[in-house]
Enzyme design. Structure first.
Site, PDB file in Angstrom:
ATOM      1  N   CYS A 125       0.913  -1.099   0.122  1.00  0.00           N
ATOM      2  CA  CYS A 125      -0.215  -0.113   0.066  1.00  0.00           C
ATOM      3  C   CYS A 125       0.935   1.459   0.121  1.00  0.00           C
ATOM      4  O   CYS A 125       0.247   2.328  -0.302  1.00  0.00           O
ATOM      5  CB  CYS A 125      -0.839   0.021   1.104  1.00  0.00           C
ATOM      6  SG  CYS A 125      -0.273  -0.672   2.772  1.00  0.00           S
ATOM      7  N   HIS A 239      -1.957   6.706   4.255  1.00  0.00           N
ATOM      8  CA  HIS A 239      -0.385   6.665   4.427  1.00  0.00           C
ATOM      9  C   HIS A 239       0.350   7.864   3.713  1.00  0.00           C
ATOM     10  O   HIS A 239       0.002   8.445   2.669  1.00  0.00           O
ATOM     11  CB  HIS A 239       0.362   5.393   3.570  1.00  0.00           C
ATOM     12  CG  HIS A 239      -0.057   4.165   4.037  1.00  0.00           C
ATOM     13  ND1 HIS A 239      -0.632   3.954   5.483  1.00  0.00           N
ATOM     14  CD2 HIS A 239       0.123   2.729   3.690  1.00  0.00           C
ATOM     15  CE1 HIS A 239      -0.602   2.636   5.869  1.00  0.00           C
ATOM     16  NE2 HIS A 239      -0.312   1.968   4.881  1.00  0.00           N
TER      17      HIS A 239
END
Ligand SMILES: NC(=O)c1ccc[n+]([C@@H]2O[C@H](COP(=O)([O-])OP(=O)(O)OC[C@H]3O[C@@H](n4cnc5c(N)ncnc54)[C@H](OP(=O)(O)O)[C@@H]3O)[C@@H](O)[C@H]2O)c1
Length: 348
Positions: A125, A239
């Site tokens: 990710c 993130h």
């Protein structure tokens, strides 16, 4: 079209439940998890079967399977799904560095997926948003050295860890202690901690190795000098990556911004102009879930030849960093009704 999701009850699996009807309206969904259960997602009810049902001799095949399981269970079920005739996108780490399996970021190297491909690995990710930004910069300016510091959300560790974090945060912040002395020093609440993925003999965590090795494979640049340090921050989703890039050729800020703002050359990227980073945050990702957000671009004065660039990349780890990329890859085989979920098919 018959589509199955393994791990449908998990964080990534649930995102697929939103995306698949957008991509392939009217598709028939077969959902699997650890056991038979009922699943409700935003008022919609689904029947989920234990994945062991796929082992039955009379298990029915289908066209497309998304596997959102841990490494161990991916290794168990992916071969079975392929034997049942499914084309498979696997979201775990299991096949990512297998030379026989393409590791694909839609918009960067999805041209590797053709009618004969039956298994594709979906990258980590943090890797996907980074590759969406590095790919166009590499084509235009070449890449020398890349350094990344990641600040990763708790949901990257899965549903159970996220729910535990949210619970502990509610309890932990009830105390009036401003310093956080009531909080667990190694816990996630109110804290920044090293990424807890296993650390190897070289001292790098598995997460850091993934970011480095996967970027090289996706960009088809085994020689790329890339290093990473990863930590977790007390954020639910999104993130955030600080990136230092030394290009092979000199560049201006305007050229870098224009390269990444070009929707054809840099698909699924949204540029926040200016070096202040106004509007760019981890939580901004959950407002714009299917693109890599990039901003805080500025030249790095350390390179006297004008090849240095600093920037920030943020991405929703459950969507652009996971489920959305998987759907865009599958759209190479089965064109998506929603154009925002269609891979453009560009080669690096
Ligand atoms: N979270 C992220 O940001 C992210 C991003 C990219 C890639 N990934 C990768 O995607 C995969 C799924 O991650 P996630 O965050 O969605 O995990 P998660 O929320 O923890 O969900 C795990 C899923 O696996 C199922 N499962 C557990 N044991 C099983 C078994 N024995 N047989 C069949 N199914 C079983 C669970 O079903 P039950 O509900 O029945 O237990 C659940 O559906 C992992 O490989 C992860 O590394 C995650």
């Amino acid at each position: 079209m018959r589509i199955c999701i393994l791990g449908a009850t998990g964080l990534v699996g649930r995102e697929l439940l939103h995306l698949l009807p957008r991509a392939w309206p009217g598709c028939a969904l077969e959902l699997y998890a650890s056991r038979d259960q009922a699943l409700e997602v935003e008022g919609r009810h689904y029947a989920v079967r234990g994945a062991e049902a796929l082992d039955a001799v009379d298990a029915v095949g289908g066209q497309l399977a998304f596997v959102a399981l841990d490494d161990e269970h991916s290794a168990r079920y992916v071969p079975r799904l392929r034997a049942l005739g499914y084309k498979v996108i696997d979201k775990s780490n299991t096949y990512r560095l297998d030379p026989a399996v393409p590791l694909v970021v839609a918009g960067v190297n999805d041209g590797l997926v053709d009618a004969g491909t039956s298994l594709v690995a979906n990258p980590n990710c943090t890797t996907i948003p980074l590759a969406l930004v590095l790919g166009p910069l590499r084509r235009r300016f070449g890449l020398g050295r890349v350094t990344v510091a990641s600040y990763q959300a708790i949901s990257g560790a899965g549903l159970a860890v996220l729910d535990q974090f949210l619970l502990e945060a509610r309890v932990g912040y009830q105390s009036p202690d401003r310093l956080g002395q009531q909080l667990a020093p190694a816990g996630y609440v109110g804290n920044t901690v090293p990424h807890n993925a296993r650390t190897d003999e070289g001292g790098f965590s598995a997460e850091e190795r993934k970011l480095m090795a996967e970027s090289c494979k996706i960009l088809a640049a085994p020689e790329l000098a890339i290093s990473a340090q990863c930590c977790r921050v007390p954020v639910a989703v999104g993130h955030y990556e600080q990136v230092w890039i030394e290009c092979e050729r000199p560049l201006t800020l305007a050229e870098a911004e224009a390269t990444l703002a070009d929707e054809r050359g840099a698909p699924f990227v949204r540029v926040f102009p200016g070096s202040e980073g106004v509007g760019l945050s981890a939580l901004a990702c959950v407002q714009d879930r299917d693109r890599a957000l990039v901003g805080r671009m500025r030249l790095d004065a350390r390179d006297a030849l004008g090849r240095g660039l600093c920037l920030t990349v943020a991405g929703d780890n459950l969507r652009v960093g996971a489920a959305t990329n998987a759907v865009r890859i599958a759209a190479r085989w089965f064109p998506a009704a929603d154009p925002t979920l269609q891979a453009p098919g560009m080669l690096p």
